[in-house]
Design a protein around this motif. Structure first.
Motif, PDB file in Angstrom:
ATOM      1  N   PHE A  94       0.885  -1.173  -0.093  1.00  0.00           N
ATOM      2  CA  PHE A  94       0.020   0.005  -0.104  1.00  0.00           C
ATOM      3  C   PHE A  94       0.758   1.337   0.005  1.00  0.00           C
ATOM      4  CE2 PHE A  94      -2.053   3.424   2.365  1.00  0.00           C
ATOM      5  CZ  PHE A  94      -2.930   3.909   1.307  1.00  0.00           C
ATOM      6  N   ARG A 131       1.631  15.216 -11.448  1.00  0.00           N
ATOM      7  CA  ARG A 131       1.709  15.501 -12.806  1.00  0.00           C
ATOM      8  C   ARG A 131       0.505  16.108 -13.369  1.00  0.00           C
ATOM      9  NH1 ARG A 131      -0.608  11.007 -16.083  1.00  0.00           N
ATOM     10  NH2 ARG A 131      -2.238  10.706 -14.906  1.00  0.00           N
ATOM     11  N   ASP A 132       0.484  16.816 -14.683  1.00  0.00           N
ATOM     12  CA  ASP A 132      -0.531  17.591 -15.013  1.00  0.00           C
ATOM     13  C   ASP A 132      -1.637  16.660 -15.934  1.00  0.00           C
ATOM     14  OD1 ASP A 132      -2.035  19.473 -15.717  1.00  0.00           O
ATOM     15  OD2 ASP A 132      -0.852  20.900 -16.514  1.00  0.00           O
ATOM     16  N   SER A 133      -2.489  16.200 -14.997  1.00  0.00           N
ATOM     17  CA  SER A 133      -3.299  15.402 -15.818  1.00  0.00           C
ATOM     18  C   SER A 133      -4.201  16.024 -16.787  1.00  0.00           C
ATOM     19  CB  SER A 133      -4.293  14.465 -14.820  1.00  0.00           C
ATOM     20  OG  SER A 133      -5.129  15.594 -14.271  1.00  0.00           O
ATOM     21  N   ARG A 134      -4.339  17.343 -16.971  1.00  0.00           N
ATOM     22  CA  ARG A 134      -5.000  18.097 -17.863  1.00  0.00           C
ATOM     23  C   ARG A 134      -4.589  18.127 -19.127  1.00  0.00           C
ATOM     24  NH1 ARG A 134      -7.732  21.668 -14.342  1.00  0.00           N
ATOM     25  NH2 ARG A 134      -7.785  20.715 -12.418  1.00  0.00           N
ATOM     26  N   TYR A 161       2.900   5.878  -5.525  1.00  0.00           N
ATOM     27  CA  TYR A 161       2.539   6.310  -6.923  1.00  0.00           C
ATOM     28  C   TYR A 161       1.369   7.404  -7.190  1.00  0.00           C
ATOM     29  CZ  TYR A 161       5.468   3.152  -9.636  1.00  0.00           C
ATOM     30  OH  TYR A 161       6.771   2.443  -9.955  1.00  0.00           O
ATOM     31  N   LEU A 162       0.238   6.901  -6.512  1.00  0.00           N
ATOM     32  CA  LEU A 162      -0.724   7.909  -6.568  1.00  0.00           C
ATOM     33  C   LEU A 162      -0.463   9.295  -6.283  1.00  0.00           C
ATOM     34  CD1 LEU A 162      -3.673   5.741  -4.855  1.00  0.00           C
ATOM     35  CD2 LEU A 162      -3.211   6.147  -7.380  1.00  0.00           C
ATOM     36  N   GLY A 163       0.385   9.556  -5.065  1.00  0.00           N
ATOM     37  CA  GLY A 163       0.767  10.839  -4.850  1.00  0.00           C
ATOM     38  C   GLY A 163       1.548  11.401  -6.056  1.00  0.00           C
ATOM     39  N   TYR A 164       2.326  10.702  -6.628  1.00  0.00           N
ATOM     40  CA  TYR A 164       3.014  11.234  -7.820  1.00  0.00           C
ATOM     41  C   TYR A 164       1.953  11.509  -8.843  1.00  0.00           C
ATOM     42  CZ  TYR A 164       4.960  10.838 -12.506  1.00  0.00           C
ATOM     43  OH  TYR A 164       5.340  11.126 -13.787  1.00  0.00           O
ATOM     44  N   GLY A 165       0.996  10.666  -9.136  1.00  0.00           N
ATOM     45  CA  GLY A 165      -0.002  10.934 -10.127  1.00  0.00           C
ATOM     46  C   GLY A 165      -0.631  12.072  -9.948  1.00  0.00           C
ATOM     47  N   LEU A 166      -0.910  12.656  -8.798  1.00  0.00           N
ATOM     48  CA  LEU A 166      -1.486  13.848  -8.265  1.00  0.00           C
ATOM     49  C   LEU A 166      -0.635  15.054  -8.916  1.00  0.00           C
ATOM     50  CD1 LEU A 166      -3.155  13.689  -5.016  1.00  0.00           C
ATOM     51  CD2 LEU A 166      -4.302  13.913  -7.265  1.00  0.00           C
ATOM     52  N   LEU A 211       1.947   1.857  -3.410  1.00  0.00           N
ATOM     53  CA  LEU A 211       0.744   2.426  -4.090  1.00  0.00           C
ATOM     54  C   LEU A 211       0.519   3.971  -3.857  1.00  0.00           C
ATOM     55  CD1 LEU A 211      -1.505   1.716  -6.011  1.00  0.00           C
ATOM     56  CD2 LEU A 211      -2.836   1.373  -3.765  1.00  0.00           C
ATOM     57  N   ALA A 212       0.519   4.286  -2.650  1.00  0.00           N
ATOM     58  CA  ALA A 212       0.338   5.695  -2.276  1.00  0.00           C
ATOM     59  C   ALA A 212       1.348   6.611  -2.923  1.00  0.00           C
ATOM     60  CB  ALA A 212       0.149   5.717  -0.772  1.00  0.00           C
TER      61      ALA A 212
END
Lengths: 178, 662
Positions: free
Chosen positions: A13, A26-29, A19-24, A16-17
């Motif tokens: 976990f 980056r510019d998903s837009r 990675y998710l933190g990394y995901g936030l 995973l957290a």
């Protein structure tokens, strides 16, 4: 030793957290748009401000420009709006507005309040041009090159960081292209 | 004014939840009955407060109060009443409010129906429930206030996305959320058990009904969503392996595993730490699903608000809730005493195999969903993982699951006679083989996977029937006696039979509809005829139609077979007045053998129309199967043993002779 097994879910976990933190961060837009590197779609919009300039496909040819989809009811548009005045002054590219699913009176009042950085504004109350551009929410911003091709798309508000790191270098590069 | 009251009620609910999170936990540690009792009353008060906030928001939507920003952005006076109401949860803020409403409802249900729980366990469960509440109420109040006002109020609202204006979808979120959030109870029970340091058969029996309830709703919610996608999106697909669909499917897979492993704890006192872990994981996956949908980490058609601020907040909640419970698990689970031992070939062994396969399947879906993110973190480009990945990984996992599912219920607890069970399934195996061969013959030259799937479905049906027939001793005793035996069976036995039966329907329908569908995409002029799957379809005409908040272009298709008219289809293309968005309303003629599906497209330059026709064999079985599964879940839930509740902790379940297999 047996205790270590029970730590496995926790360790998984934590990874995973991270990675998710990394995901936030980056510019998903920045969405890949089907329009990228294709000519801007055909559209022809009347002027929002009576007596002002409307916007059509031909207006985008021959120079580098930005197209910004906005509406007075859209709160993120309000948030990004101040940047366009700076852009108009610094980047020296025209900013074209598409006033999307809006009412004329409300849009003009909004521009009076917030300032009007747009060289031309097309009025698109019934999503006519929006469908062609594949707009699914305001604000959206496109970078257009000299040949009138879409080179970049941002969904959601443009803030200083995105502008300085992505849009501005791209504009400079596009200027150099013949 | 009413909106401000709603906002105020929400803040009050947050305060009550904080008290409910702390006081009963302290009370349970000190064995103070007064402090523990706070949990019960606080849970009811919390629910009433959130319910009034929800009612206030609903009032704003129903009266079209556009001074509330959320209403202005998502509603419109022309909208039919049902969608004004559904509009409450058709957006980020409102759906979060629905989320906490259901969460607090479950807390209240524990208070109301948990009279036979030991007071310390009850206090701790309510406290953990309240902790989840605190997190989400804080999230709403801080980042997603649904009652924010707008000044000046607009004269008219923006309307709800027309795709969402549909009765199936109006019901989809509440049903799905009841499933998602329902697993919070299993989670709270697991955390409370870890704090108490004891898990036994009685604990499993308290957890099982809640898990069954959540599972039934989640199944129904997923099925509704897939049905909506099928008839509304106009492509005839029923499952897209979209990240948001996966977000609901992962808790379903793990929740199904939990449902089965809890049986082992209840009956045999084994697999305890595993069951606790599953309970934590099921709800954790629900939370991660919420995060994925709302943070904008993954791009999806379903995504609500792409707001990184909210994403950070939810990620924080995830880390506290999941990280905290897993730390507790790593610390306390090793101290739980193991229970009964069992041989690999036994009912327990079969259920463990079911668990492992389901968990692996969930992990597969999880990897597929998050792989784009992992790849990007490693410096790769943007990719999306599509159906080919799932066909290659998920589908093969289902084959051993179905094979084992036929055998498992025939095995005895502790140590079973596998050759004996297999010999009882000779007929099922033969039937499956016949089904496979016949299907392969009928569909020669097309995917072999379909024949295997139909074989698997036949195997499952006959195996389930064999097991049920054995239980009521069909053929061995007079028919009347068999019937009275069937009526006397515990409802959980009926529930299991129905749920497994339903699964066979889902497998057959999903395989047939995805592998053997026919399609025609052509331009047609009125009066022209085309054929599909043995039917002649004539475009009789196209006419404009006016609806309450849309205008529509409606086509009329006459469908004939052997020159006899069998049905008339009226697909539409709607244009919503307010937003100018267009939706396709497909027309579907449903029969058990397959659906005929018609979509009318845009007019062509020469005067014709683009027409899409599909033939989807057996597709309706997917949803009939899912409905039967839900029925099975509810049937099992109504079992007397669960309704009466658990006996005292020392006492074990019913005598083994009357033991149903669930």
């Amino acid at each position: 030793m047996k205790r270590l097994v029970f730590l496995v879910p926790l360790v998984v976990f934590i990874c995973l957290a991270a990675y998710l933190g990394y995901g936030l961060t980056r510019d998903s837009r920045i969405l890949p748009s089907t329009l990228i590197n294709k000519p801007a779609p055909n559209f022809d919009l009347p002027a929002l401000i009576p007596g002002g300039a409307g916007l059509k496909t031909a207006d985008l040819k021959g120079h580098v420009s930005l197209v910004n989809v906005f509406a007075s009811w859209c709160v993120p548009c309000r948030a990004e709006h101040p940047i366009w005045a700076t852009v108009a002054a610094e980047a020296k590219v025209p900013i074209y507005g598409i006033n999307w699913k809006d009412k004329r009176e409300q849009a003009t009042a909004w521009l009076k309040e917030m300032g009007n950085p747009y060289t031309r504004i097309g009025y698109d109350p019934d999503n006519k041009a929006g469908v062609e551009w594949g707009v699914y929410g305001a604000p959206e911003t496109y970078v257009i090159d000299r040949k009138g091709r879409v080179r970049y798309k941002v969904v959601g508000p443009v803030f200083e960081q995105t502008f300085n790191e992505k849009i501005l270098p791209l504009i400079r590069q596009l200027r150099k292209e013949s | 004014m009413i909106s401000e009251l709603g906002h105020f009620a929400l803040i009050l609910a947050l305060c009550v939840a904080v008290a409910q999170a702390i006081v009963p936990m302290v009370g349970a540690a000190r064995r103070d009955a007064n402090l523990m009792a706070v949990g019960s009353s606080a849970s009811v008060v919390q629910f009433l407060l959130i319910a009034s906030a929800f009612a206030a928001l609903m009032h704003a939507f129903v009266t079209s109060d556009f001074s509330v920003k959320l209403v202005a952005e998502n509603s419109h006076t022309l909208k039919p009443m049902i969608y004004k109401i559904a509009g409450v949860w058709g957006n980020h803020e409102g759906s979060m409010l629905l989320w906490v409403l259901i969460l607090s409802l479950f807390g209240t249900l524990i208070t109301l129906f948990g009279g036979n729980l030991p007071p310390t366990l009850k206090a701790r469960v309510l406290s953990v429930q309240a902790m989840i509440s605190v997190g989400f109420l804080l999230f709403i109040v801080v980042t997603s206030n649904p009652f924010e006002r707008l000044f000046p109020p607009p004269v008219e609202g923006n309307g709800l996305n027309p795709l969402l204006q549909d009765p199936g979808l109006a019901m989809h979120p509440p049903v799905l959320y009841t499933g998602y959030v329902g697993f919070s109870i299993a989670f709270s029970f697991a955390v409370a058990a870890l704090i108490e340091g004891r898990v036994d058969a009685a604990w499993a029996r308290w957890v099982r009904p809640w898990t069954l309830l959540a599972w039934s709703f989640l199944t129904a919610g997923i099925a509704l969503g897939s049905w909506w996608a099928y008839y509304e999106l106009g492509w005839g697909g029923f499952w897209y392996w979209d990240p948001v669909e996966n977000a609901s499917f992962m808790p379903w897979l793990v929740g199904t595993a939990l449902l089965h492993s809890a049986i082992v704890v209840e009956r045999r006192d084994a697999l305890k730490t595993w069951t606790i872990l599953l309970a934590i994981l099921t709800f954790s996956l629900s939370l991660i699903g919420t995060f994925l949908v709302r943070s904008g980490v993954l791009t999806s058609v379903h995504a609500f608000a792409n707001d990184p601020g909210r994403g950070v907040f939810i990620l924080g909640l995830l880390v506290i809730a999941i990280g905290g419970s897993l730390i507790l698990y790593a610390w306390r689970a090793p101290q739980l005493k193991g229970g009964g031992l069992f041989a690999p070939v036994s009912r327990e062994g079969a259920l463990l195999l079911n668990n492992l396969i389901l968990a692996t399947a969930a992990a597969t879906v999880f990897l597929g969903t998050l792989y784009p993110l992992f790849l990007e973190a490693a410096g790769g480009g943007k990719v999306s993982v599509g159906p080919p990945y799932y066909n290659a990984t998920f589908v093969p996992l289902m084959a051993p699951l179905v094979a084992a599912l036929g055998v498992g219920p025939l095995l005895a607890w502790k140590r079973a006679d596998l050759p004996g069970a297999l010999s009882r399934l000779k007929f099922a195996a033969a039937a499956a083989l016949v089904g496979l061969v016949v299907t392969a013959w009928l569909t020669w030259g097309r995917s072999v996977l379909g024949a295997i799937a139909i074989g698997a479905a036949v195997w499952l049906v006959v195996a389930v029937v064999t097991e049920f027939a054995g239980r009521i001793r069909l053929g061995a005793v007079p028919l009347g006696q068999s019937i009275s035996r069937a009526l006397g069976l515990p409802r959980s036995a009926w529930g299991m039979t129905l749920a497994h039966f339903g699964l066979a329907g889902v497998i057959a329908g999903a395989a047939a509809a995805s592998l053997w569908s026919d399609e025609r995409i052509i331009a047609m002029h009125p009066g022209e005829t085309t054929t599909i799957a043995g039917y002649s379809v004539t475009l009789a005409g196209v006419a404009p139609v006016k609806g309450p908040n849309y205008t529509s272009r409606q086509a009329t298709f006459k469908v004939t077979r052997d020159h006899a008219l069998v049905t008339t289809l009226y697909p539409e293309r709607r244009r919503y007045v307010v937003s100018g968005q267009e939706t396709t309303e497909s027309a579907i003629w449903t029969r058990a053998a397959g659906d005929l599906y018609a979509v009318i497209g845009d007019p062509q330059k020469g005067g014709g129309y683009v027409v899409r026709l599909y033939y989807k064999p057996l597709v309706v079985w997917i949803w009939l199967g899912a409905a039967v599964m839900v029925l099975g879940g509810l049937m099992s839930l109504s079992d007397r043993r669960l309704r009466v509740g658990a006996p005292t902790r020392r006492l074990r379940g019913a005598p083994a002779g009357a033991a149903p297999a669930e």
